[in-house]
Motif scaffolding. Structure first.
Motif, short mmCIF file in Angstrom:
data_model
loop_
_atom_site.label_atom_id
_atom_site.label_comp_id
_atom_site.label_asym_id
_atom_site.label_seq_id
_atom_site.Cartn_x
_atom_site.Cartn_y
_atom_site.Cartn_z
N LYS A 183 0.84 -1.21 0.00
CA LYS A 183 0.00 0.00 0.00
C LYS A 183 0.87 1.26 0.00
O LYS A 183 0.59 2.22 -0.71
CB LYS A 183 -0.93 0.00 1.22
CG LYS A 183 -2.04 -1.01 1.14
CD LYS A 183 -2.87 -0.95 2.41
CE LYS A 183 -3.94 -2.02 2.44
NZ LYS A 183 -4.71 -1.99 3.69
N GLU A 184 1.93 1.23 0.80
CA GLU A 184 2.85 2.37 0.85
C GLU A 184 3.54 2.56 -0.50
O GLU A 184 3.72 3.69 -0.97
CB GLU A 184 3.90 2.12 1.94
CG GLU A 184 4.88 3.25 2.13
CD GLU A 184 5.90 2.94 3.20
OE1 GLU A 184 7.11 3.06 2.92
OE2 GLU A 184 5.48 2.57 4.31
N ALA A 185 3.91 1.46 -1.13
CA ALA A 185 4.56 1.54 -2.45
C ALA A 185 3.61 2.14 -3.48
O ALA A 185 4.03 2.91 -4.35
CB ALA A 185 5.05 0.16 -2.89
N GLN A 186 2.33 1.78 -3.41
CA GLN A 186 1.34 2.36 -4.32
C GLN A 186 1.27 3.88 -4.13
O GLN A 186 1.23 4.63 -5.10
CB GLN A 186 -0.04 1.76 -4.08
CG GLN A 186 -0.20 0.35 -4.58
CD GLN A 186 -1.56 -0.21 -4.24
OE1 GLN A 186 -2.08 0.00 -3.14
NE2 GLN A 186 -2.14 -0.94 -5.17
N ALA A 187 1.25 4.31 -2.89
CA ALA A 187 1.19 5.74 -2.60
C ALA A 187 2.46 6.44 -3.09
O ALA A 187 2.40 7.54 -3.65
CB ALA A 187 1.00 5.97 -1.11
N ILE A 226 4.30 5.57 -5.60
CA ILE A 226 4.22 5.66 -7.06
C ILE A 226 3.37 6.86 -7.47
O ILE A 226 3.73 7.62 -8.36
CB ILE A 226 3.68 4.36 -7.67
CG1 ILE A 226 4.74 3.25 -7.56
CG2 ILE A 226 3.29 4.56 -9.14
CD1 ILE A 226 4.23 1.88 -7.94
N LYS A 227 2.25 7.06 -6.78
CA LYS A 227 1.38 8.20 -7.10
C LYS A 227 2.11 9.52 -6.88
O LYS A 227 2.00 10.44 -7.70
CB LYS A 227 0.10 8.15 -6.27
CG LYS A 227 -0.85 7.07 -6.71
CD LYS A 227 -2.11 7.05 -5.87
CE LYS A 227 -3.01 5.91 -6.31
NZ LYS A 227 -4.23 5.83 -5.52
N VAL A 228 2.86 9.62 -5.80
CA VAL A 228 3.63 10.83 -5.51
C VAL A 228 4.68 11.05 -6.60
O VAL A 228 4.86 12.17 -7.11
CB VAL A 228 4.29 10.76 -4.11
CG1 VAL A 228 5.28 11.89 -3.91
CG2 VAL A 228 3.22 10.78 -3.03
N ALA A 229 5.38 9.99 -6.98
CA ALA A 229 6.41 10.10 -8.02
C ALA A 229 5.79 10.48 -9.37
O ALA A 229 6.38 11.26 -10.12
CB ALA A 229 7.18 8.78 -8.14
N GLN A 279 4.84 14.82 -13.41
CA GLN A 279 3.93 15.69 -14.15
C GLN A 279 4.19 17.17 -13.89
O GLN A 279 3.87 18.01 -14.74
CB GLN A 279 2.47 15.37 -13.78
CG GLN A 279 2.03 13.98 -14.18
CD GLN A 279 2.07 13.76 -15.68
OE1 GLN A 279 1.76 14.66 -16.46
NE2 GLN A 279 2.46 12.57 -16.09
N CYS A 280 4.79 17.49 -12.75
CA CYS A 280 4.98 18.90 -12.37
C CYS A 280 6.31 19.50 -12.80
O CYS A 280 6.43 20.72 -12.84
CB CYS A 280 4.85 19.03 -10.85
SG CYS A 280 3.19 18.71 -10.25
N GLU A 284 13.20 8.20 -10.20
CA GLU A 284 12.46 7.98 -8.96
C GLU A 284 11.22 7.13 -9.21
O GLU A 284 10.93 6.19 -8.47
CB GLU A 284 12.06 9.32 -8.33
CG GLU A 284 11.33 9.16 -7.03
CD GLU A 284 11.00 10.48 -6.35
OE1 GLU A 284 10.17 10.45 -5.44
OE2 GLU A 284 11.54 11.52 -6.76
N LEU A 285 10.49 7.44 -10.27
CA LEU A 285 9.29 6.68 -10.60
C LEU A 285 9.63 5.22 -10.90
O LEU A 285 8.96 4.30 -10.41
CB LEU A 285 8.57 7.32 -11.79
CG LEU A 285 7.27 6.66 -12.24
CD1 LEU A 285 6.26 6.56 -11.09
CD2 LEU A 285 6.67 7.44 -13.41
N GLU A 286 10.68 5.00 -11.66
CA GLU A 286 11.08 3.62 -11.98
C GLU A 286 11.52 2.86 -10.74
O GLU A 286 11.22 1.67 -10.59
CB GLU A 286 12.17 3.61 -13.04
CG GLU A 286 11.68 4.05 -14.41
CD GLU A 286 10.53 3.22 -14.94
OE1 GLU A 286 10.60 1.98 -14.88
OE2 GLU A 286 9.54 3.82 -15.41
N ALA A 287 12.20 3.54 -9.82
CA ALA A 287 12.61 2.90 -8.58
C ALA A 287 11.40 2.51 -7.74
O ALA A 287 11.35 1.41 -7.17
CB ALA A 287 13.53 3.83 -7.79
N LYS A 288 10.42 3.40 -7.66
CA LYS A 288 9.20 3.11 -6.89
C LYS A 288 8.44 1.94 -7.50
O LYS A 288 7.92 1.09 -6.79
CB LYS A 288 8.29 4.34 -6.81
CG LYS A 288 8.92 5.58 -6.20
CD LYS A 288 9.34 5.37 -4.78
CE LYS A 288 9.91 6.67 -4.22
NZ LYS A 288 10.48 6.50 -2.91
#
Length: 83
Positions: free
Chosen positions: A21-25, A27-30, A35-36, A49-53
């Motif tokens: 669940k933490e990993a899913q969150a 990924i969303k943050v990454a 996007q920003c 960072e996204l690929e690592a998550k």
């Protein structure tokens, strides 16, 4: 199976599900960070960072499957995605 062993197994399953669940969150943050950003150097950072998550998430899913956490995992993932 002893009661103590079962409790430890249940705690281990719960810990893995919580990690997923933490990993899913994470990924969303990454994804939001990616996007920003607009600076080329930060884009690279965001991609790594996204690929690592995602790699951590896939690892945890594999561990859960190996430990037979399929039903609980599926229910937990559905609950997490509904939020």
């Amino acid at each position: 199976m002893s009661k103590r062993f079962k409790i430890n197994k249940d705690k281990e399953k719960e810990a893995i599900i919580n990690d997923i669940k933490e990993a899913q969150a994470d990924i969303k943050v990454a994804e939001n960070f990616f996007q920003c950003v607009s600076d080329p150097e930060l884009i690279d950072v965001a991609i790594y960072e996204l690929e690592a998550k995602k790699s951590r998430y896939y690892y945890l899913i594999r561990v859960a499957k190996e430990k037979g956490i399929k039903k609980s995992l599926k229910e937990s993932l559905i609950d997490a995605m509904a939020k």
